[in-house]
Design an enzyme around this catalytic site. Sequence first.
Site, PDB file in Angstrom:
ATOM      1  N   ASP A  86       0.870  -1.180   0.000  1.00  0.00           N
ATOM      2  CA  ASP A  86       0.000   0.000   0.000  1.00  0.00           C
ATOM      3  C   ASP A  86       0.906   1.229   0.000  1.00  0.00           C
ATOM      4  O   ASP A  86       2.139   1.103  -0.023  1.00  0.00           O
ATOM      5  CB  ASP A  86      -0.939   0.008   1.211  1.00  0.00           C
ATOM      6  CG  ASP A  86      -2.283   0.678   0.897  1.00  0.00           C
ATOM      7  OD1 ASP A  86      -2.267   1.755   0.252  1.00  0.00           O
ATOM      8  OD2 ASP A  86      -3.338   0.150   1.292  1.00  0.00           O
TER       9      ASP A  86
ATOM     10  N   HIS B 101     -13.379  -0.535  -6.441  1.00  0.00           N
ATOM     11  CA  HIS B 101     -14.590   0.305  -6.400  1.00  0.00           C
ATOM     12  C   HIS B 101     -14.274   1.752  -6.030  1.00  0.00           C
ATOM     13  O   HIS B 101     -15.121   2.634  -6.180  1.00  0.00           O
ATOM     14  CB  HIS B 101     -15.646  -0.295  -5.459  1.00  0.00           C
ATOM     15  CG  HIS B 101     -15.368  -0.113  -4.002  1.00  0.00           C
ATOM     16  ND1 HIS B 101     -16.366  -0.118  -3.052  1.00  0.00           N
ATOM     17  CD2 HIS B 101     -14.207   0.066  -3.309  1.00  0.00           C
ATOM     18  CE1 HIS B 101     -15.846   0.056  -1.857  1.00  0.00           C
ATOM     19  NE2 HIS B 101     -14.544   0.172  -1.984  1.00  0.00           N
TER      20      HIS B 101
ATOM     21  N   PHE C 235       0.270   1.562  -6.573  1.00  0.00           N
ATOM     22  CA  PHE C 235      -0.185   0.477  -7.446  1.00  0.00           C
ATOM     23  C   PHE C 235      -0.535   0.944  -8.854  1.00  0.00           C
ATOM     24  O   PHE C 235      -0.772   0.129  -9.742  1.00  0.00           O
ATOM     25  CB  PHE C 235      -1.312  -0.349  -6.837  1.00  0.00           C
ATOM     26  CG  PHE C 235      -2.499   0.395  -6.284  1.00  0.00           C
ATOM     27  CD1 PHE C 235      -3.025   1.529  -6.894  1.00  0.00           C
ATOM     28  CD2 PHE C 235      -3.131  -0.083  -5.142  1.00  0.00           C
ATOM     29  CE1 PHE C 235      -4.125   2.181  -6.388  1.00  0.00           C
ATOM     30  CE2 PHE C 235      -4.246   0.572  -4.618  1.00  0.00           C
ATOM     31  CZ  PHE C 235      -4.744   1.702  -5.248  1.00  0.00           C
TER      32      PHE C 235
END
Length: 344
Positions: free
Chosen positions: A205, A251, A233
């Site tokens: 992350d 999402h 990412f």
Amino acid sequence: MSEPGTPLQPQAANQELRRRIMGYIVSQSIFTVNELRIADRLGGEARSVTDLARECGVDADALHRTLRLLAAEGLFHEGPTGSFRLAALGELLRTEAPGSLHEFVNLMAGESYRVWAESAYSVRTGKPAFDLVHGMPHFNWLAEHPDAARDFNRAQASLVTQRSLPLLERNWQGVKTVVDVGGGNGQLLATLLSQQPHLEGVLFDLPHVVTEAQAKLTESGVRDRTRIVGGDFFAEVPTGGDVYVLAQILHDWNEEQALGILRSCRKALPDHGRLLILEQVIPEDDEPHPAKLLDLHMLVLLGGRERTETDWRSLLADSGFRLESVEQGARSSLMTAVLDGAAR
């Protein structure tokens, strides 16, 4: 409340629509009693409003009127002497209750709630209202507000177990290394590795996000089997995994951004690998579904979206994947994708 599609008489229809229009009053009342930790203060007992108000340092009459409304909504039971006790719905506001929604309420309140006053902006433009209200994208804002970021990560972690059941219950035989892409503070990966002692993990992350993972992974006893990597990412994700996980990540993003994330995963995925996507899937009908609510919230908050199975198949195909299976879960669905054209 009537069932969707049930014909209503004019007066009943008027009352039903008025109730829905004023639904934000219910939401804000829940936010208030959650902030005051009324559910924890009640526990399994009935208590007078006077005692609760004194303990919370609030106005007794105002608290009574708030609890009376929420009793009518099924969260509390009101006694004849101005006392209240928890109903089944209210139990879910207790911090220690199984499946507690206490942190979820915090997630939907505050800065997230305020952007809904400008939701028409998102409908007009297709862009997130959060940027308009707060002056920057949501994740940038969290990076500059560490207390809010902590609350956000805590809320996400509180939802992990229920929404991740399809992933946690998957057969993990034959898998050695799992890469959790966008894995936050490591709650999901810690839970998975605790249940599957043969697995090794990579937590990936943003650098400021994974700084909170050390304690969680150590506490869970899996730190020695986990590599923590900070990065972006959209640029690249770590190589070396057999399975890559995107849990409630895509999402958050629009189509172009989601494609960028998927293409980064595709570059890292070996021929034998699997991409596991944990998300809600919108049913392709006109029945009520939580994903339809969340879909609009993603638009207003982030410019993201929930997707139907048709949407997912198209998105994956455009990024070089093939949707192999969809397993429906109570809270989320687990989609398994493979490299398009790879021999299986």
